[in-house]
Motif scaffolding. Structure first.
Motif, PDB file in Angstrom:
ATOM      1  N   ASP A 130       0.836  -1.205   0.000  1.00 53.80           N
ATOM      2  CA  ASP A 130       0.000   0.000   0.000  1.00 53.80           C
ATOM      3  C   ASP A 130       0.873   1.257   0.000  1.00 53.80           C
ATOM      4  N   GLY A 131       1.970   1.200  -0.767  1.00 53.52           N
ATOM      5  CA  GLY A 131       2.847   2.369  -0.795  1.00 53.52           C
ATOM      6  C   GLY A 131       4.175   1.989  -1.394  1.00 53.52           C
ATOM      7  N   GLY A 132       5.065   2.972  -1.527  1.00 52.75           N
ATOM      8  CA  GLY A 132       6.344   2.761  -2.196  1.00 52.75           C
ATOM      9  C   GLY A 132       7.311   1.936  -1.373  1.00 52.75           C
ATOM     10  N   ARG A 133       7.659   2.473  -0.197  1.00 51.05           N
ATOM     11  CA  ARG A 133       8.536   1.690   0.673  1.00 51.05           C
ATOM     12  C   ARG A 133       7.622   0.798   1.503  1.00 51.05           C
ATOM     13  N   VAL A 134       7.673  -0.490   1.265  1.00 46.23           N
ATOM     14  CA  VAL A 134       6.685  -1.409   1.837  1.00 46.23           C
ATOM     15  C   VAL A 134       7.043  -1.773   3.272  1.00 46.23           C
ATOM     16  N   MET A 135       8.285  -2.170   3.498  1.00 53.00           N
ATOM     17  CA  MET A 135       8.705  -2.501   4.864  1.00 53.00           C
ATOM     18  C   MET A 135      10.215  -2.469   4.971  1.00 53.00           C
ATOM     19  N   SER A 136      10.696  -2.464   6.211  1.00 55.35           N
ATOM     20  CA  SER A 136      12.135  -2.512   6.481  1.00 55.35           C
ATOM     21  C   SER A 136      12.419  -3.769   7.274  1.00 55.35           C
ATOM     22  N   VAL A 137      13.380  -4.553   6.788  1.00 56.65           N
ATOM     23  CA  VAL A 137      13.819  -5.730   7.541  1.00 56.65           C
ATOM     24  C   VAL A 137      15.128  -5.351   8.226  1.00 56.65           C
ATOM     25  N   VAL A 138      15.186  -5.552   9.534  1.00 61.66           N
ATOM     26  CA  VAL A 138      16.326  -5.089  10.333  1.00 61.66           C
ATOM     27  C   VAL A 138      16.896  -6.262  11.123  1.00 61.66           C
ATOM     28  N   ALA A 139      18.210  -6.299  11.218  1.00 59.99           N
ATOM     29  CA  ALA A 139      18.852  -7.322  12.067  1.00 59.99           C
ATOM     30  C   ALA A 139      19.975  -6.691  12.871  1.00 59.99           C
ATOM     31  N   LEU A 140      20.161  -7.212  14.072  1.00 62.44           N
ATOM     32  CA  LEU A 140      21.293  -6.838  14.922  1.00 62.44           C
ATOM     33  C   LEU A 140      22.193  -8.059  15.038  1.00 62.44           C
ATOM     34  N   ALA A 141      23.495  -7.823  15.181  1.00 65.31           N
ATOM     35  CA  ALA A 141      24.436  -8.932  15.440  1.00 65.31           C
ATOM     36  C   ALA A 141      25.672  -8.347  16.106  1.00 65.31           C
ATOM     37  N   GLU A 142      26.561  -9.215  16.557  1.00 68.14           N
ATOM     38  CA  GLU A 142      27.758  -8.737  17.270  1.00 68.14           C
ATOM     39  C   GLU A 142      28.621  -7.860  16.365  1.00 68.14           C
ATOM     40  N   LYS A 143      28.665  -8.209  15.080  1.00 70.12           N
ATOM     41  CA  LYS A 143      29.495  -7.447  14.130  1.00 70.12           C
ATOM     42  C   LYS A 143      28.595  -6.925  13.002  1.00 70.12           C
ATOM     43  N   ALA A 144      28.996  -5.775  12.428  1.00 69.27           N
ATOM     44  CA  ALA A 144      28.189  -5.143  11.371  1.00 69.27           C
ATOM     45  C   ALA A 144      27.971  -6.093  10.190  1.00 69.27           C
ATOM     46  N   GLU A 145      29.011  -6.811   9.795  1.00 68.95           N
ATOM     47  CA  GLU A 145      28.912  -7.700   8.637  1.00 68.95           C
ATOM     48  C   GLU A 145      27.875  -8.808   8.897  1.00 68.95           C
ATOM     49  N   ALA A 146      27.884  -9.330  10.126  1.00 69.44           N
ATOM     50  CA  ALA A 146      26.926 -10.395  10.468  1.00 69.44           C
ATOM     51  C   ALA A 146      25.496  -9.825  10.496  1.00 69.44           C
ATOM     52  N   ALA A 147      25.351  -8.573  10.932  1.00 72.16           N
ATOM     53  CA  ALA A 147      24.019  -7.941  10.957  1.00 72.16           C
ATOM     54  C   ALA A 147      23.493  -7.818   9.526  1.00 72.16           C
ATOM     55  N   ARG A 148      24.400  -7.430   8.647  1.00 71.46           N
ATOM     56  CA  ARG A 148      24.035  -7.261   7.244  1.00 71.46           C
ATOM     57  C   ARG A 148      23.591  -8.596   6.637  1.00 71.46           C
ATOM     58  N   GLU A 149      24.402  -9.638   6.877  1.00 70.96           N
ATOM     59  CA  GLU A 149      24.058 -10.952   6.303  1.00 70.96           C
ATOM     60  C   GLU A 149      22.729 -11.446   6.864  1.00 70.96           C
ATOM     61  N   LYS A 150      22.529 -11.218   8.151  1.00 71.29           N
ATOM     62  CA  LYS A 150      21.284 -11.682   8.778  1.00 71.29           C
ATOM     63  C   LYS A 150      20.075 -10.921   8.220  1.00 71.29           C
ATOM     64  N   ALA A 151      20.245  -9.614   8.002  1.00 74.06           N
ATOM     65  CA  ALA A 151      19.121  -8.827   7.455  1.00 74.06           C
ATOM     66  C   ALA A 151      18.759  -9.342   6.057  1.00 74.06           C
ATOM     67  N   TYR A 152      19.774  -9.636   5.244  1.00 73.08           N
ATOM     68  CA  TYR A 152      19.477 -10.142   3.895  1.00 73.08           C
ATOM     69  C   TYR A 152      18.835 -11.528   3.944  1.00 73.08           C
ATOM     70  N   ARG A 153      19.286 -12.375   4.878  1.00 68.33           N
ATOM     71  CA  ARG A 153      18.641 -13.702   4.992  1.00 68.33           C
ATOM     72  C   ARG A 153      17.185 -13.528   5.405  1.00 68.33           C
ATOM     73  N   ALA A 154      16.954 -12.601   6.326  1.00 66.92           N
ATOM     74  CA  ALA A 154      15.581 -12.365   6.798  1.00 66.92           C
ATOM     75  C   ALA A 154      14.708 -11.782   5.680  1.00 66.92           C
ATOM     76  N   ALA A 155      15.317 -10.976   4.813  1.00 64.82           N
ATOM     77  CA  ALA A 155      14.555 -10.390   3.696  1.00 64.82           C
ATOM     78  C   ALA A 155      14.091 -11.476   2.726  1.00 64.82           C
TER      79      ALA A 155
END
Ligand code: GLY
Length: 425
Positions: free
Chosen positions: A384-409
């Protein structure tokens, strides 16, 4: 212990969902009312009117709202906070006059000049002749900015004079509201978003962040409201926070207070870091979106006390919780965004999400903040709009947070879904 306080949130995007999720975890917050209920907020927040803010104020009195938080810039620029405050409601959000720091880029530049806040050189332009004069005296690239609010779309970085003149013509045609612009010298460097909770001349910093404004990987494609964010910003550190507070946030707050428009809310400085020097590209009068989605889940505690204290003019009595693990936020956008987003596509969720799009409970460090979604009558979640949702992840290291967010997406699917694959790279 006092009764939990009913809260109103004005807005209904990803930022407001992130604020609502933080507040609903607070033992001090009671019922949460929100003026636009996306599919996720419709499951826990109650509806509130926003067709006009006098009606919203009457609603607040009826529901005994004790804290109103205004999320987006448009209602702030329209004076929503003033109307609610005039009715005796404690509001977290700046007045219309203070919000001008975002709603007029020229006003913000003048404030920075007057207070010695470092910012790229600029010129106010009212017509094509003014633009031609700037182009004749300066070397590209140029940044052309519409003066008013333009949802992130009224800013153009132009490699050539002709491109700048075309962008200026678009702005003068009224496509972005105000027919007034500023030409600015391009200032390269690493960009960071630095946001503080502020009230009068008191302020406390939030963790730094960085957003990704272009639609496509590598900074290509049109400007958007933001396609992702990370927090902290990669080369940010405590010394830069100290500098940003002393050289940017406090001088700006002091100037606003002296001008008779004291600020209460989130003050956002869009900063470029160049050889350790900070230069301000823009001020916003609110939390960033999607920066809020990356920042708020990192806070290790309750944000209600700080918002409530600030709204009552007592920010110095409360402290923001500290940040924990780094985060990454990936925005999933609909087909056609940003020019002509398509609505009405069903969204399906699989692991790590429940079928309602909530975390399935195996990992407390993933979040799905809705924005352009709604619950259809049959109970399905649709775009119902342009930006539909944001998937966010936290992890001990930035790289792991990034990988987790993409897996969750990968657990979210809808027709035409667009997202950038290089957030946090
Ligand atoms: N993400 C940029 C903004 O909220 O203005």
């Amino acid at each position: 212990m006092p009764e939990p306080a009913p809260v109103l949130i004005v807005g209904g995007g990803g930022r407001e969902h992130a604020i609502a999720e933080s507040l609903r975890r607070s033992p001090e917050a009671g019922a949460i009312y929100i003026t636009r209920r996306n599919a996720a907020c419709a499951r826990f927040a109650l509806p509130a009117p926003a067709a006009n803010y006098s009606e919203t104020a009457a609603f607040c009195r009826e529901k005994k709202i004790q804290l109103a938080v205004v999320g987006p810039e448009a209602p702030l620029a329209e004076g929503a906070a003033d109307i609610l405050r005039a009715e005796g409601i404690a509001v977290f959000g700046p007045s219309q006059k203070a919000a001008k720091i975002e709603s007029s880029k020229i006003h913000a530049k003048q404030l920075m000049e007057e207070t010695g806040i470092k910012t790229p050189r600029y010129s106010r332009c009212e017509n094509a002749e003014d633009v031609a004069r700037w182009c004749a005296k300066n070397n590209p690239p140029f940044v052309v900015k519409a003066d008013g609010l333009a949802a992130g779309k009224g800013v153009f970085v132009c490699e050539k004079k002709e491109g700048a003149q075309k962008a200026a013509a678009k702005i003068f045609s009224g496509e972005f509201g105000a027919r007034l612009l500023l030409m600015e010298e391009y200032c390269g460097g690493e960009e960071a978003s630095f946001i503080a909770i502020a009230e009068g001349e008191s302020a406390q910093p939030l963790p730094s962040s960085r957003d990704y404004k272009r639609l496509r990987e590598g900074g290509e494609g049109p400007n958007t409201g933001g396609m992702g964010a990370i927090s902290p910003s990669p080369s940010w550190n405590d010394a830069l926070s100290e500098t940003a507070m002393n050289k940017i946030i406090r001088p700006a707050l002091s100037a606003l207070a002296k001008a008779g428009s004291p600020f209460c809310g989130f003050l956002y400085a869009g900063i470029v870091i160049n050889n350790g020097e900070l230069s301000v590209l823009e001020f916003n009068c609110r939390l960033g979106d999607p920066e809020a989605q990356a920042i708020l889940p990192r806070l290790n505690g309750d944000i209600f006390p700080a918002l409530f204290c600030a709204a009552r003019g007592e920010l110095n009595k409360c402290e923001l919780p500290k940040a924990q693990k780094p985060s990454a936020c990936v925005v999933l956008a609909s087909e056609g965004y940003p020019e002509s987003p398509v609505a009405g596509d069903e969204i399906t969720f699989s692991k790590p999400w429940t079928e309602k799009g909530e975390p399935s409970g195996d990992d407390n460090d993933i979040f799905c903040f809705h924005a352009g979604t709604k619950l259809r009558d049959d109970g399905k979640t649709v775009t119902d709009g342009g930006r539909v949702m944001s998937v966010v992840a936290l992890a001990e290291k930035a790289e792991a947070a990034r990988e987790k967010a993409y897996r969750a997406a990968e657990g979210v699917s809808f027709r035409g879904m667009q997202f950038r694959r290089d957030i946090g790279e």
